[in-house]
Design a protein around this motif. Structure first.
Motif, PDB file in Angstrom:
ATOM      1  N   PRO A   2       0.847  -1.301   0.140  1.00  0.00           N
ATOM      2  CA  PRO A   2       0.235   0.113   0.003  1.00  0.00           C
ATOM      3  C   PRO A   2       0.924   1.167   0.085  1.00  0.00           C
ATOM      4  N   GLU A   3       0.277   2.256  -0.727  1.00  0.00           N
ATOM      5  CA  GLU A   3       0.988   3.479  -0.623  1.00  0.00           C
ATOM      6  C   GLU A   3       0.682   4.256   0.755  1.00  0.00           C
ATOM      7  N   PRO A   4       1.805   4.975   1.142  1.00  0.00           N
ATOM      8  CA  PRO A   4       1.691   5.785   2.234  1.00  0.00           C
ATOM      9  C   PRO A   4       0.789   6.944   2.114  1.00  0.00           C
ATOM     10  N   ALA A   5      -0.098   7.046   3.348  1.00  0.00           N
ATOM     11  CA  ALA A   5      -0.982   8.161   3.506  1.00  0.00           C
ATOM     12  C   ALA A   5      -0.292   9.624   3.165  1.00  0.00           C
ATOM     13  N   ARG A   6      -0.985  10.214   2.617  1.00  0.00           N
ATOM     14  CA  ARG A   6      -0.636  11.661   2.142  1.00  0.00           C
ATOM     15  C   ARG A   6      -0.568  12.458   3.235  1.00  0.00           C
ATOM     16  N   ALA A   7       0.683  13.430   3.386  1.00  0.00           N
ATOM     17  CA  ALA A   7       0.942  14.029   4.454  1.00  0.00           C
ATOM     18  C   ALA A   7      -0.204  15.237   4.561  1.00  0.00           C
ATOM     19  N   ARG A   8      -0.648  15.404   5.807  1.00  0.00           N
ATOM     20  CA  ARG A   8      -1.454  16.460   5.900  1.00  0.00           C
ATOM     21  C   ARG A   8      -0.727  17.717   6.677  1.00  0.00           C
ATOM     22  N   ALA A   9      -1.347  18.927   6.567  1.00  0.00           N
ATOM     23  CA  ALA A   9      -0.795  20.369   6.981  1.00  0.00           C
ATOM     24  C   ALA A   9      -1.079  20.191   8.668  1.00  0.00           C
ATOM     25  N   VAL A  10       0.044  20.486   9.283  1.00  0.00           N
ATOM     26  CA  VAL A  10      -0.130  20.611  10.604  1.00  0.00           C
ATOM     27  C   VAL A  10      -0.821  21.864  11.179  1.00  0.00           C
ATOM     28  N   LEU A  11      -0.443  22.789  10.309  1.00  0.00           N
ATOM     29  CA  LEU A  11      -1.032  24.259  10.766  1.00  0.00           C
ATOM     30  C   LEU A  11      -1.472  24.795   9.551  1.00  0.00           C
ATOM     31  N   SER A  12      -2.833  25.377   9.704  1.00  0.00           N
ATOM     32  CA  SER A  12      -3.603  26.109   8.810  1.00  0.00           C
ATOM     33  C   SER A  12      -2.900  27.514   8.470  1.00  0.00           C
ATOM     34  N   ASN A  13      -3.663  28.207   7.329  1.00  0.00           N
ATOM     35  CA  ASN A  13      -2.981  29.520   7.170  1.00  0.00           C
ATOM     36  C   ASN A  13      -3.384  30.495   8.252  1.00  0.00           C
ATOM     37  N   GLU A  14      -4.757  30.293   8.660  1.00  0.00           N
ATOM     38  CA  GLU A  14      -5.326  30.657   9.830  1.00  0.00           C
ATOM     39  C   GLU A  14      -4.269  30.956  10.996  1.00  0.00           C
ATOM     40  N   ASP A  15      -3.858  29.505  11.238  1.00  0.00           N
ATOM     41  CA  ASP A  15      -2.832  29.375  12.492  1.00  0.00           C
ATOM     42  C   ASP A  15      -1.832  30.308  12.565  1.00  0.00           C
ATOM     43  N   PHE A  16      -1.269  30.450  11.145  1.00  0.00           N
ATOM     44  CA  PHE A  16       0.089  31.018  10.960  1.00  0.00           C
ATOM     45  C   PHE A  16      -0.133  32.509  11.358  1.00  0.00           C
ATOM     46  N   LYS A  17      -1.380  33.027  10.843  1.00  0.00           N
ATOM     47  CA  LYS A  17      -1.823  34.530  11.272  1.00  0.00           C
ATOM     48  C   LYS A  17      -1.922  34.763  12.609  1.00  0.00           C
ATOM     49  N   LEU A  18      -2.619  33.762  13.317  1.00  0.00           N
ATOM     50  CA  LEU A  18      -2.594  33.845  14.819  1.00  0.00           C
ATOM     51  C   LEU A  18      -1.356  33.956  15.602  1.00  0.00           C
ATOM     52  N   LEU A  19      -0.444  32.945  15.069  1.00  0.00           N
ATOM     53  CA  LEU A  19       0.837  32.901  15.731  1.00  0.00           C
ATOM     54  C   LEU A  19       1.595  34.296  15.407  1.00  0.00           C
ATOM     55  N   ARG A  20       1.636  34.702  14.368  1.00  0.00           N
ATOM     56  CA  ARG A  20       2.195  35.965  13.708  1.00  0.00           C
ATOM     57  C   ARG A  20       2.055  37.257  14.700  1.00  0.00           C
ATOM     58  N   GLU A  21       0.574  37.192  14.829  1.00  0.00           N
ATOM     59  CA  GLU A  21       0.029  38.224  15.710  1.00  0.00           C
ATOM     60  C   GLU A  21       0.537  38.089  17.202  1.00  0.00           C
TER      61      GLU A  21
END
Length: 52
Positions: A2-21
């Motif tokens: 079987p093929e490995p599962a596709r990697a999912r993003a850990v953080l969303s774009n909204e998370d980056f905005k919140l962290l940046r703030e």
């Protein structure tokens, strides 16, 4: 085999905005310390990662 599962993003774009703030808020509180350079760099990297 079987093929490995596709990697999912850990953080969303909204998370980056919140962290940046949050980093910006902290950066203003420590702006006159040597540590502020590291947080300034982090702030800019988070902006690049989120696509601004």
């Amino acid at each position: 085999m079987p093929e490995p599962a596709r990697a999912r993003a850990v953080l969303s774009n909204e998370d980056f905005k919140l962290l940046r703030e949050a980093v910006l808020h902290y950066l203003k509180a420590i702006e006159d310390t040597p540590e502020s350079t590291k947080f300034s760099n982090l702030y800019h990297r988070l902006g690049s990662a989120a696509g601004r």
